[in-house]
Design a protein around this motif. Structure first.
Motif, PDB file in Angstrom:
ATOM      1  N   ILE A  50       0.808  -1.145   0.132  1.00 18.45           N
ATOM      2  CA  ILE A  50       0.269  -0.042   0.137  1.00 18.45           C
ATOM      3  C   ILE A  50       0.888   1.293  -0.155  1.00 18.45           C
ATOM      4  N   GLY A  51       0.663   2.218  -0.784  1.00 22.06           N
ATOM      5  CA  GLY A  51       1.201   3.512  -0.867  1.00 22.06           C
ATOM      6  C   GLY A  51       0.922   4.056  -2.424  1.00 22.06           C
ATOM      7  N   CYS A  52       1.346   5.369  -2.480  1.00 20.64           N
ATOM      8  CA  CYS A  52       1.385   5.848  -3.800  1.00 20.64           C
ATOM      9  C   CYS A  52       2.082   4.989  -4.726  1.00 20.64           C
ATOM     10  N   SER A  53       3.252   4.267  -4.576  1.00 24.05           N
ATOM     11  CA  SER A  53       3.999   3.744  -5.539  1.00 24.05           C
ATOM     12  C   SER A  53       3.078   2.362  -5.661  1.00 24.05           C
ATOM     13  N   ASP A 107       6.910   0.829   2.391  1.00 21.38           N
ATOM     14  CA  ASP A 107       6.097  -0.550   2.324  1.00 21.38           C
ATOM     15  C   ASP A 107       7.324  -1.903   2.767  1.00 21.38           C
ATOM     16  N   HIS A 152      -0.336  -3.595   3.313  1.00 20.31           N
ATOM     17  CA  HIS A 152       0.779  -2.657   3.503  1.00 20.31           C
ATOM     18  C   HIS A 152       2.034  -3.656   3.968  1.00 20.31           C
ATOM     19  N   GLY A 156       6.878   0.684  -1.947  1.00 17.57           N
ATOM     20  CA  GLY A 156       7.744   1.931  -1.509  1.00 17.57           C
ATOM     21  C   GLY A 156       8.640   1.410  -0.255  1.00 17.57           C
ATOM     22  N   ASP A 157       9.734   2.392  -0.083  1.00 17.49           N
ATOM     23  CA  ASP A 157      10.387   2.255   0.874  1.00 17.49           C
ATOM     24  C   ASP A 157       9.925   2.071   2.219  1.00 17.49           C
ATOM     25  N   ILE A 176       7.399  -1.558   7.298  1.00 19.65           N
ATOM     26  CA  ILE A 176       6.365  -2.591   7.696  1.00 19.65           C
ATOM     27  C   ILE A 176       6.833  -3.913   7.401  1.00 19.65           C
ATOM     28  N   VAL A 229      10.305   8.813   1.710  1.00 20.42           N
ATOM     29  CA  VAL A 229       9.059   9.180   2.307  1.00 20.42           C
ATOM     30  C   VAL A 229       7.835   8.508   2.231  1.00 20.42           C
ATOM     31  N   TYR A 230       7.038   8.547   3.312  1.00 21.06           N
ATOM     32  CA  TYR A 230       5.852   7.961   3.291  1.00 21.06           C
ATOM     33  C   TYR A 230       4.983   8.921   2.577  1.00 21.06           C
ATOM     34  N   ALA A 231       4.762   8.731   1.160  1.00 20.49           N
ATOM     35  CA  ALA A 231       4.009   9.887   0.482  1.00 20.49           C
ATOM     36  C   ALA A 231       2.447   9.763   0.755  1.00 20.49           C
ATOM     37  N   MET A 232       1.996   8.626   0.549  1.00 20.40           N
ATOM     38  CA  MET A 232       0.524   8.382   0.661  1.00 20.40           C
ATOM     39  C   MET A 232      -0.196   9.045   1.790  1.00 20.40           C
ATOM     40  N   THR A 233       0.672   8.810   2.936  1.00 21.41           N
ATOM     41  CA  THR A 233       0.040   9.374   4.303  1.00 21.41           C
ATOM     42  C   THR A 233       0.771  10.869   4.525  1.00 21.41           C
ATOM     43  N   ASN A 243      11.486   6.842  -2.465  1.00 21.17           N
ATOM     44  CA  ASN A 243      11.109   8.372  -2.531  1.00 21.17           C
ATOM     45  C   ASN A 243      11.491   8.912  -1.168  1.00 21.17           C
TER      46      ASN A 243
HETATM   47  C1  LIG Z   1      -1.104  -1.872   8.596  1.00 20.78           C
HETATM   48  C2  LIG Z   1      -1.008  -0.289   7.891  1.00 20.78           C
HETATM   49  N1  LIG Z   1      -0.513   0.516   8.520  1.00 20.78           N
HETATM   50  C3  LIG Z   1      -0.162   1.847   8.051  1.00 20.78           C
HETATM   51  C4  LIG Z   1      -0.990   2.238   6.848  1.00 20.78           C
HETATM   52  C5  LIG Z   1      -0.985   3.504   6.523  1.00 20.78           C
HETATM   53  N2  LIG Z   1      -0.112   3.640   5.400  1.00 20.78           N
HETATM   54  C6  LIG Z   1      -0.657   3.717   3.798  1.00 20.78           C
HETATM   55  S1  LIG Z   1       0.458   3.521   2.980  1.00 20.78           S
HETATM   56  C7  LIG Z   1       1.697   3.940   4.139  1.00 20.78           C
HETATM   57  C8  LIG Z   1       3.152   4.401   3.572  1.00 20.78           C
HETATM   58  C9  LIG Z   1       3.401   4.350   2.192  1.00 20.78           C
HETATM   59  O1  LIG Z   1       4.952   4.690   1.993  1.00 20.78           O
HETATM   60  P1  LIG Z   1       5.725   3.984   1.155  1.00 20.78           P
HETATM   61  O2  LIG Z   1       5.662   2.369   0.993  1.00 20.78           O
HETATM   62  O3  LIG Z   1       7.125   4.722   1.127  1.00 20.78           O
HETATM   63  O4  LIG Z   1       5.002   4.313  -0.210  1.00 20.78           O
HETATM   64  P2  LIG Z   1       4.792   5.750  -0.987  1.00 20.78           P
HETATM   65  O5  LIG Z   1       3.564   6.238  -0.836  1.00 20.78           O
HETATM   66  O6  LIG Z   1       5.872   6.705  -0.452  1.00 20.78           O
HETATM   67  O7  LIG Z   1       4.933   5.494  -2.339  1.00 20.78           O
HETATM   68  C10 LIG Z   1       1.184   3.968   5.303  1.00 20.78           C
HETATM   69  C11 LIG Z   1       1.909   4.108   6.474  1.00 20.78           C
HETATM   70  C12 LIG Z   1      -1.996   1.075   6.164  1.00 20.78           C
HETATM   71  N3  LIG Z   1      -2.252   1.460   5.272  1.00 20.78           N
HETATM   72  N4  LIG Z   1      -1.722   0.002   6.645  1.00 20.78           N
END
Ligand SMILES: Cc1ncc(C[n+]2csc(CCOP(=O)(O)OP(=O)(O)O)c2C)c(N)n1
Length: 282
Positions: A50-53, A100, A69, A97-98, A104, A128-132, A126
């Motif tokens: 889960i994330g933008c990426s 992801d 995630h 993502g980084d 976690i 950073v946690y972009a989506m959040t 990237n």
């Molecule tokens: C179990 C759980 N914890 C937290 C979240 C909230 N969450 C969604 S995306 C994300 C971080 C994404 O960061 P990254 O993987 O770096 O991807 P980016 O958005 O930067 O591409 C988090 C903490 C979630 N969806 N599920």
């Protein structure tokens, strides 16, 4: 559209990433990679977290899942093992993502390397946690290194960690250099065994400091058979099979010199399924 045109791998959904996000470059590189490898759509499976990426899978016309995630790796290994045990030819990718893959989901990385299931794991880094909305991630630069950073802890080094775990294929690319990235992705996907690619993919909304300019200006492209000069002045002929050189390359900090290309490629070795088969035959 001709058969295997990159567009054949993209569905009708329009990505909702911010204009200028590095993930556009990656998506385009991925579609070109599938096209150049001529992999039929129905023989592709992409698992993301889960994330933008991780949204990348939603724009592909392949099998796939925008999973949980941090869990792209267990899902993709399961898919590959199930396909192989049924005799199905399936190319499997784990993308995240980084946050992801290296926060976690970190615990899956060393074990995916040990199992050596034939999948390609691609991290869109990237920093950073972009989506959040911009929390620090494990790769966010340390405050002492770039004054604009809000990270109080030094970052992890994904390339160093993955090499230490014993990854057989390790590479790094830049989302803004699509043709180069296509070459790396092709090599990672065709490598027989677990492969890991770190893709520096800029976040235009939350990444701090002008990393993209730094990454472009200070980088060094690795070409097999060509001389590389390390920051300590040592000169080496680039050979991705040389683990001593790979160790030296991953020890160079990203802030000093980002290396793009294939850092390490070990001879192919046994994977989980072959080991199970051997045991069953004995
Ligand atoms: C179990 C759980 N914890 C937290 C979240 C909230 N969450 C969604 S995306 C994300 C971080 C994404 O960061 P990254 O993987 O770096 O991807 P980016 O958005 O930067 O591409 C988090 C903490 C979630 N969806 N599920």
């Amino acid at each position: 559209m001709t058969e295997c045109d990159p567009k054949c791998y993209l569905n009708e959904l329009k990505p909702i990433w911010c204009p200028g996000c590095g993930d556009y470059g990656f998506l385009s590189a991925l579609a070109r990679t599938f096209s150049e490898l001529k992999i039929p759509n129905h023989k592709l499976f992409v698992a993301t977290g889960i994330g933008c990426s991780s949204r990348v899978v939603g724009y592909l016309k392949t099998y796939g899942i925008n999973g949980i995630h941090g869990r792209a790796l267990p899902i993709s290994q399961g898919a590959k093992l199930a396909a192989e045990s049924l005799g199905l030819d399936l190319t499997v990718l784990a993308i995240g993502g980084d946050g992801d893959l290296f926060s976690i989901g970190t615990e899956h990385l060393p074990h995916a390397v040990r199992r050596n299931v034939d999948i390609a794991c691609i991290m869109l880094d990237n920093q950073v946690y972009a989506m959040t909305k911009g929390q620090t991630s494990p790769t966010t630069p340390y405050k002492e290194d770039i004054l604009t950073s809000h990270s109080l802890n030094p970052p992890v080094d994904p390339l160093l960690d993955m090499l230490t775990f014993g990854t057989g294929f390790l590479a790094q690319g830049l989302a803004t250099n699509v043709p180069h990235l296509v070459g790396i992705l092709k090599a990672a996907i065709t490598y027989k065994g677990f492969s890991f690619v770190n893709v520096q993919s800029q976040c235009v909304s939350f990444q701090e400091g002008d990393w993209i300019s730094h990454l472009k200006q200070n980088c060094c492209y690795l070409k097999e058979g060509e001389i590389i000069e390390l920051p300590n002045g040592e000169k080496w002929l680039h050979d991705p099979g040389n683990k001593d050189l790979a160790r030296k390359l991953v020890e160079v900090a990203l802030k000093e010199r980002p290396y793009y290309g294939i850092i390490y490629r070990a001879p192919e070795r046994e994977g989980y399924l072959e080991r199970i088969r051997k045991i069953n035959q004995s």
